[in-house]
Write an enzyme that holds these catalytic residues in place. Structure first.
Site, PDB file in Angstrom:
ATOM      1  N   LYS A   1       0.830  -1.210   0.000  1.00 28.07           N
ATOM      2  CA  LYS A   1       0.000   0.000   0.000  1.00 28.07           C
ATOM      3  C   LYS A   1       0.861   1.254   0.000  1.00 28.07           C
ATOM      4  CE  LYS A   1      -3.785  -2.499   2.150  1.00 28.07           C
ATOM      5  NZ  LYS A   1      -4.427  -2.946   3.391  1.00 28.07           N
TER       6      LYS A   1
ATOM      7  N   GLN B   1      -4.854  -1.697   9.419  1.00 30.45           N
ATOM      8  CA  GLN B   1      -4.619  -3.004   8.811  1.00 30.45           C
ATOM      9  C   GLN B   1      -5.187  -4.117   9.693  1.00 30.45           C
ATOM     10  OE1 GLN B   1      -3.202  -3.665   5.711  1.00 30.45           O
ATOM     11  NE2 GLN B   1      -3.891  -5.732   6.155  1.00 30.45           N
TER      12      GLN B   1
ATOM     13  N   ASP C   1     -11.173   2.282   3.646  1.00 31.11           N
ATOM     14  CA  ASP C   1     -11.372   0.833   3.484  1.00 31.11           C
ATOM     15  C   ASP C   1     -12.836   0.502   3.184  1.00 31.11           C
ATOM     16  OD1 ASP C   1      -9.230  -0.914   3.453  1.00 31.11           O
ATOM     17  OD2 ASP C   1      -8.946  -0.871   5.615  1.00 31.11           O
TER      18      ASP C   1
END
Length: 278
Positions: free
Chosen positions: A52, A96, A119
């Site tokens: 990422k 995460q 997200d």
């Protein structure tokens, strides 16, 4: 002859498009910064975070990293997220997953401001998706829709079978396919006559987390198969949920693992970051 759907190539096309967009936004004084929080040292999580960060660097988005120890308590993580929520120089926040076992993932996700939830996991983002309002879409299902469209696969009117009902892939996939005018069946671990159902699919999306579970006997001749699975065998080699070599000849198009859905997830994260700037 079947076609291999190249997620690496398509994701690169998207990142190139986004890079140009970031450049235009920067000229008008709008800059993007993504805060990435990792708690613990899960090796897979560390790999995803690095990927990422590399994508951010390529597209032109600043990546601000926070690596917390496995022992970090939940209150500390909540405080950090609230601080980032309040910062004008941070447009997106990504925590995460998975988190250490002593943390409540739901509470952590709800702590992220919906305006920075790149997200697409916050209940507000999920609600907007379900009723078709603009908002942040979960990256893997959004990436699958983009893969299908950019590969010339017609979705409208097709029977799509989604194998798996997770909050991250299966459930949002159902809603995004419905928005594309597909007829959708969701199958899962308690589904009876699974093979009969999967063999009806014009488009079969497999996200069950069982290495090479789906072989050719589950697939209708000429179906499109999207393999979301990421599993490692005893030699640490990546395997999908589909037995590729056996299944592929029966399909009209199929994604490989690796190099299929995975790169698209990161490309859609970059897209969500740029939506946050706008």
């Amino acid at each position: 002859m079947y076609k291999i759907i190249d997620g690496k190539k398509i994701s690169q096309e998207i990142k190139d498009e986004l890079k140009k967009e970031v450049s235009v936004l920067a000229k008008s004084g709008k800059k993007a910064a993504l805060a990435v929080i990792q708690a613990g040292d899960n090796p897979a999580s560390s790999t995803y975070v690095r990927n990422k960060q590399r994508a951010c660097e390529y597209v032109g988005i600043e990546s601000v990293s926070y690596h917390l120890s496995e022992e970090t308590n939940q209150e500390e993580l909540v405080r950090l997220i609230k601080d980032l929520n309040a910062r004008d120089d941070i447009q997106g926040i990504l925590v995460q997953l998975p988190l250490p076992e002593h943390m409540d993932e739901d509470e952590i996700i709800r702590t992220i401001s919906p305006e920075k939830d790149v997200d697409g996991f916050h209940p507000v983002s999920v609600g907007k998706m379900v009723i078709g309002q603009p908002g942040f879409l979960p990256c893997t299902p959004a990436g699958i829709i983009e893969l299908l469209k950019r590969s010339g696969v017609e979705i409208a009117g097709k029977h799509c079978v989604v194998l798996g009902r997770s909050n991250i892939v299966g459930k949002p996939m159902l809603h995004l396919l419905l928005q594309e005018d597909a007829t959708v069946t969701v199958a899962h671990s308690k589904t009876k006559n699974l093979k009969e159902i999967t063999k009806q699919a014009d488009i079969l999306i497999v996200a069950i987390g069982k290495a090479e579970f789906i072989d050719a006997s589950y697939i209708k001749e000429g179906a499109v198969v999207i393999d979301v699975g990421i599993n490692r065998d005893e030699n640490n080699k990546l395997k999908g949920d589909v037995k590729f070599d056996e299944a592929a000849p029966k399909t009209s198009a199929i994604t490989p693992v690796p190099g299929g859905v995975g790169p698209m997830t990161i490309a859609m994260l970059m897209r969500n970051c740029i939506s946050a700037i706008r």
